[in-house]
Enzyme design. Structure first.
Site, PDB file in Angstrom:
ATOM      1  N   GLU A 137      33.049 -27.810  20.051  1.00  0.00           N
ATOM      2  CA  GLU A 137      31.719 -28.273  20.450  1.00  0.00           C
ATOM      3  C   GLU A 137      31.885 -29.574  21.228  1.00  0.00           C
ATOM      4  O   GLU A 137      32.401 -30.555  20.695  1.00  0.00           O
ATOM      5  CB  GLU A 137      30.858 -28.507  19.211  1.00  0.00           C
ATOM      6  CG  GLU A 137      29.444 -28.889  19.565  1.00  0.00           C
ATOM      7  CD  GLU A 137      28.587 -29.175  18.335  1.00  0.00           C
ATOM      8  OE1 GLU A 137      29.049 -29.886  17.434  1.00  0.00           O
ATOM      9  OE2 GLU A 137      27.446 -28.686  18.297  1.00  0.00           O
ATOM     10  N   CYS A 190      22.582 -28.793  19.556  1.00  0.00           N
ATOM     11  CA  CYS A 190      23.432 -27.941  18.704  1.00  0.00           C
ATOM     12  C   CYS A 190      23.453 -26.511  19.207  1.00  0.00           C
ATOM     13  O   CYS A 190      24.448 -25.814  19.052  1.00  0.00           O
ATOM     14  CB  CYS A 190      22.954 -28.000  17.264  1.00  0.00           C
ATOM     15  SG  CYS A 190      21.207 -27.663  17.100  1.00  0.00           S
ATOM     16  N   LYS A 235      18.187 -40.963   5.891  1.00  0.00           N
ATOM     17  CA  LYS A 235      19.184 -41.798   6.554  1.00  0.00           C
ATOM     18  C   LYS A 235      19.361 -41.332   8.000  1.00  0.00           C
ATOM     19  O   LYS A 235      19.974 -40.316   8.268  1.00  0.00           O
ATOM     20  CB  LYS A 235      20.548 -41.727   5.853  1.00  0.00           C
ATOM     21  CG  LYS A 235      21.429 -42.890   6.337  1.00  0.00           C
ATOM     22  CD  LYS A 235      22.909 -42.598   6.396  1.00  0.00           C
ATOM     23  CE  LYS A 235      23.362 -41.919   7.639  1.00  0.00           C
ATOM     24  NZ  LYS A 235      23.269 -42.709   8.881  1.00  0.00           N
ATOM     25  N   GLU A 241      22.895 -28.111   8.313  1.00  0.00           N
ATOM     26  CA  GLU A 241      22.684 -27.592   9.675  1.00  0.00           C
ATOM     27  C   GLU A 241      23.752 -28.247  10.527  1.00  0.00           C
ATOM     28  O   GLU A 241      23.714 -29.459  10.741  1.00  0.00           O
ATOM     29  CB  GLU A 241      21.304 -27.993  10.208  1.00  0.00           C
ATOM     30  CG  GLU A 241      20.122 -27.475   9.423  1.00  0.00           C
ATOM     31  CD  GLU A 241      19.848 -26.009   9.645  1.00  0.00           C
ATOM     32  OE1 GLU A 241      20.334 -25.449  10.656  1.00  0.00           O
ATOM     33  OE2 GLU A 241      19.167 -25.407   8.798  1.00  0.00           O
TER      34      GLU A 241
HETATM   35  P1  NAD Z   1      27.613 -36.549  12.657  1.00  0.00           P
HETATM   36  O1  NAD Z   1      28.055 -35.484  11.721  1.00  0.00           O
HETATM   37  O2  NAD Z   1      28.609 -37.479  13.198  1.00  0.00           O
HETATM   38  O3  NAD Z   1      26.528 -37.467  11.933  1.00  0.00           O
HETATM   39  C1  NAD Z   1      25.362 -36.919  11.355  1.00  0.00           C
HETATM   40  C2  NAD Z   1      24.841 -37.868  10.299  1.00  0.00           C
HETATM   41  O4  NAD Z   1      25.809 -37.964   9.261  1.00  0.00           O
HETATM   42  C3  NAD Z   1      24.619 -39.294  10.804  1.00  0.00           C
HETATM   43  O5  NAD Z   1      23.454 -39.816  10.201  1.00  0.00           O
HETATM   44  C4  NAD Z   1      25.840 -40.015  10.299  1.00  0.00           C
HETATM   45  O6  NAD Z   1      25.628 -41.392  10.078  1.00  0.00           O
HETATM   46  C5  NAD Z   1      26.089 -39.316   8.979  1.00  0.00           C
HETATM   47  N1  NAD Z   1      27.457 -39.420   8.470  1.00  0.00           N
HETATM   48  C6  NAD Z   1      28.591 -39.612   9.174  1.00  0.00           C
HETATM   49  N2  NAD Z   1      29.650 -39.671   8.336  1.00  0.00           N
HETATM   50  C7  NAD Z   1      29.163 -39.505   7.082  1.00  0.00           C
HETATM   51  C8  NAD Z   1      29.757 -39.483   5.779  1.00  0.00           C
HETATM   52  N3  NAD Z   1      31.077 -39.630   5.605  1.00  0.00           N
HETATM   53  N4  NAD Z   1      28.948 -39.290   4.724  1.00  0.00           N
HETATM   54  C9  NAD Z   1      27.625 -39.122   4.869  1.00  0.00           C
HETATM   55  N5  NAD Z   1      27.009 -39.162   6.063  1.00  0.00           N
HETATM   56  C10 NAD Z   1      27.765 -39.337   7.161  1.00  0.00           C
HETATM   57  O7  NAD Z   1      26.787 -35.805  13.788  1.00  0.00           O
HETATM   58  P2  NAD Z   1      26.103 -36.467  15.060  1.00  0.00           P
HETATM   59  O8  NAD Z   1      27.185 -36.848  16.010  1.00  0.00           O
HETATM   60  O9  NAD Z   1      25.105 -37.494  14.646  1.00  0.00           O
HETATM   61  O10 NAD Z   1      25.260 -35.258  15.629  1.00  0.00           O
HETATM   62  C11 NAD Z   1      25.805 -34.274  16.408  1.00  0.00           C
HETATM   63  C12 NAD Z   1      26.096 -33.043  15.601  1.00  0.00           C
HETATM   64  O11 NAD Z   1      24.895 -32.569  15.010  1.00  0.00           O
HETATM   65  C13 NAD Z   1      26.603 -31.903  16.434  1.00  0.00           C
HETATM   66  O12 NAD Z   1      27.692 -31.288  15.790  1.00  0.00           O
HETATM   67  C14 NAD Z   1      25.416 -30.939  16.471  1.00  0.00           C
HETATM   68  O13 NAD Z   1      25.759 -29.596  16.680  1.00  0.00           O
HETATM   69  C15 NAD Z   1      24.807 -31.160  15.159  1.00  0.00           C
HETATM   70  N6  NAD Z   1      23.411 -30.716  15.152  1.00  0.00           N
HETATM   71  C16 NAD Z   1      23.109 -29.582  14.475  1.00  0.00           C
HETATM   72  C17 NAD Z   1      21.796 -29.114  14.462  1.00  0.00           C
HETATM   73  C18 NAD Z   1      21.422 -27.889  13.699  1.00  0.00           C
HETATM   74  O14 NAD Z   1      20.251 -27.733  13.417  1.00  0.00           O
HETATM   75  N7  NAD Z   1      22.350 -27.021  13.348  1.00  0.00           N
HETATM   76  C19 NAD Z   1      20.804 -29.822  15.142  1.00  0.00           C
HETATM   77  C20 NAD Z   1      21.153 -30.987  15.824  1.00  0.00           C
HETATM   78  C21 NAD Z   1      22.468 -31.429  15.818  1.00  0.00           C
END
Ligand code: NAD
Length: 497
Positions: free
Chosen positions: A401, A302, A191, A267
């Site tokens: 963040e 991240c 997804k 992650e």
């Molecule tokens: P997000 O948590 O908003 O969304 C991530 C994914 O989760 C998306 O596909 C989103 O549609 C889905 N999602 C949202 N709500 C959900 C729910 N209730 N149930 C299931 N899925 C749901 O994050 P984002 O804004 O897309 O990405 C940014 C974040 O990702 C930052 O916090 C960043 O630090 C993190 N990140 C971490 C790493 C790592 O490897 N640690 C790498 C890249 C990004």
């Protein structure tokens, strides 16, 4: 491969035919409800595609397809060497289609096309190839049994994996999951983020072309709280892997507990400290690295080096070098091959970043550079790389963040202070240390509560190094052989001879 100009990229963008449907059982399909959402480009607000807005019905169909494929053995029981060949073919197809994929990524989430090509697509292909190449070189174990018994300790694929990924490195984050998940023999439902679904949708076709059988990889675009939640609560998903924010990561653990106790590997976010001691071997190199650590990918990383901890004795000399280095990171049109700072992912992210900049100002930090929206006349969402000095680690901009190019500079006096400030965060994803003193480098690296520590560089590592977080940055590791732990169960088979 020739390097297209901005005009050529724009021509190709206008000629693109973009697929927006879900991919289930080897076919592109509309969402069962028929619903779509508008996929807009943050570069200029143009409509790129109407994308299937999947929900629980689609999640059911995709999980059913993944389960059937898994049980049939068409992929799960293939010899590792045979899966390896298919994975390598997929890596080659990503490389062969890298320009198209990079263009989709840039249009969808705003990153500079040069980086989409040289970083994202290159690394996505490497992740798939590395995992494929590894899979026929991983051996199981035989236990130390008495003479008349045989104990086998074997790894088996977990079954159906749901992978939920973010928008900042859309295809790359997907491939960090897909590499080991598919190589191990699992079926996957991927997804992508609703903010960047296009490359994952395209990848599904390439996977089929490479020889990944129908049903083994399904792609469900749609909103997280709808289709992501349905997958996380699904009773027939064995493992949920996630990259995204800490807030949603915590929610996923709850969903797993409320449903079938599926394994959950997360992650999540970061607030990484970049510690520069007075005896850093090269202050100019440290300044260049500090600038790219916050400006690369518009700070939507991240592991962004968002807290720059500088020893007070060199602060007056060092901070101007960072500000000067950051002048070379300028927002520009993402399809211009010379651009190194693109658009933020969307208006909502721009509003968030501007709100944090305002909080830095109002909480008393000193704005040294940037701080404004940029290129507003383009209709796109851009922000200037921004530096605040005089930040205390208690300020909002040092604690939360931001996920934008906003750097907080914090002074310290001793190595103990530096470590204390660095570790004073709920996150533990990455950290860096700059010093010429070998013992200080090792002792500081050991004391830092982070999954990756870099010494005299920022953001080192390749597929051979595990990547993941301590504390609220997550659990488990992507990349390296450790990544296979997420996608396999261990079985002990004890045989009386
Ligand atoms: P997000 O948590 O908003 O969304 C991530 C994914 O989760 C998306 O596909 C989103 O549609 C889905 N999602 C949202 N709500 C959900 C729910 N209730 N149930 C299931 N899925 C749901 O994050 P984002 O804004 O897309 O990405 C940014 C974040 O990702 C930052 O916090 C960043 O630090 C993190 N990140 C971490 C790493 C790592 O490897 N640690 C790498 C890249 C990004």
């Amino acid at each position: 491969m020739s390097k297209p100009s901005r005009a050529e990229w724009e021509q190709r963008a206008n000629a693109l035919s973009i697929e927006g449907r879900a991919f289930i059982q080897g076919e592109y399909l509309a969402a069962a409800s028929g619903e779509t959402f508008d996929c807009l480009s943050p570069i200029d607000g143009r409509l790129l595609a109407r994308v299937a807005s999947c929900d629980a019905a689609d999640a059911d169909a995709a999980v059913r397809s993944a389960r059937q494929a898994f049980e049939s053995g068409v992929w799960s029981r293939k010899a590792p060497v045979a899966r390896k060949r298919v994975m390598i073919r997929l890596a080659e197809l990503i490389e062969a289609n890298a320009q198209e994929l990079a263009l989709l990524e840039t249009l969808d989430m705003g990153k500079p096309i040069s980086f989409a090509l040289s970083v994202d697509m290159a690394a996505a292909a490497r992740a798939i190839r590395w995992s494929g190449e590894a899979i026929d070189k991983i051996y199981d174990e035989v236990a130390a049994t008495p003479h008349d018994e045989l104990g086998l300790v074997t790894r088996e694929p977990v079954g159906v994996v749901a992978a939920i990924v973010p928008w900042n490195f859309p295809l790359l984050m997907a491939c960090w999951k897909l590499g080991p998940a598919l190589a191990s023999g699992n079926s996957v439902v991927l997804k992508p983020s609703e903010k960047s679904p296009l490359t994952a949708i395209r990848l599904a076709q390439l996977a089929l072309e490479a020889g990944i059988p129908a049903g083994v990889l399904n792609v469900l675009p749609g909103y997280g709280h709808t289709v992501g939640k349905a997958l996380a609560l699904h009773m027939d998903v064995d493992t949920l892997v996630f990259t995204g924010s800490t807030r949603i990561a915590k929610q996923l653990m709850i969903y797993a507990g409320e449903s079938n106790m599926k394994r959950v590997w997360l992650e999540a976010g970061g607030k990484s400290p970049n510690i520069v001691f007075a005896d850093a071997p090269d202050l100019n190199a440290a300044a260049e690295a500090a600038a790219s650590a916050i400006a690369f990918n518009q700070g939507e990383v991240c592991t962004a080096g968002s807290r720059l901890l500088v020893e007070n004795s060199i602060k007056a000399r060092f901070v101007p070098l960072v500000v000067e280095a950051l002048q070379r990171w300028k927002p520009g049109h993402p399809l211009d091959p010379a651009t190194n700072v693109g658009a933020l992912v969307d208006q909502q992210q721009l509003d968030t970043v501007l709100r944090y900049i305002e909080s830095g100002r109002s909480e008393g930090a000193q704005l040294l550079a940037g701080g404004q929206r940029a290129l507003q006349e383009t209709g796109g969402v851009y922000v200037e790389p921004t530096v605040f000095d005089g930040v205390s680690n208690a300020m909002t901009i040092a604690r939360e963040e931001i996920f934008g190019p906003v750097l907080s500079v914090i002074g310290f006096d001793t190595a103990e202070d530096a470590v204390k400030i660095a570790n004073d965060t709920p996150y533990g994803l990455a950290a860096a240390v700059w010093t010429s003193d070998l013992s200080k480098a090792h002792l500081t690296a050991k004391a830092l509560r982070a999954g990756s520590v870099w010494v005299n560089q920022y953001d080192g590592g390749d597929m051979t190094a595990p990547f993941g977080g301590f504390k609220q940055s997550g659990n488990g590791r992507d990349k390296s052989l450790h990544a296979f732990d997420k996608y396999t169960e261990i079985k002990a088979t004890w045989i009386k001879l």
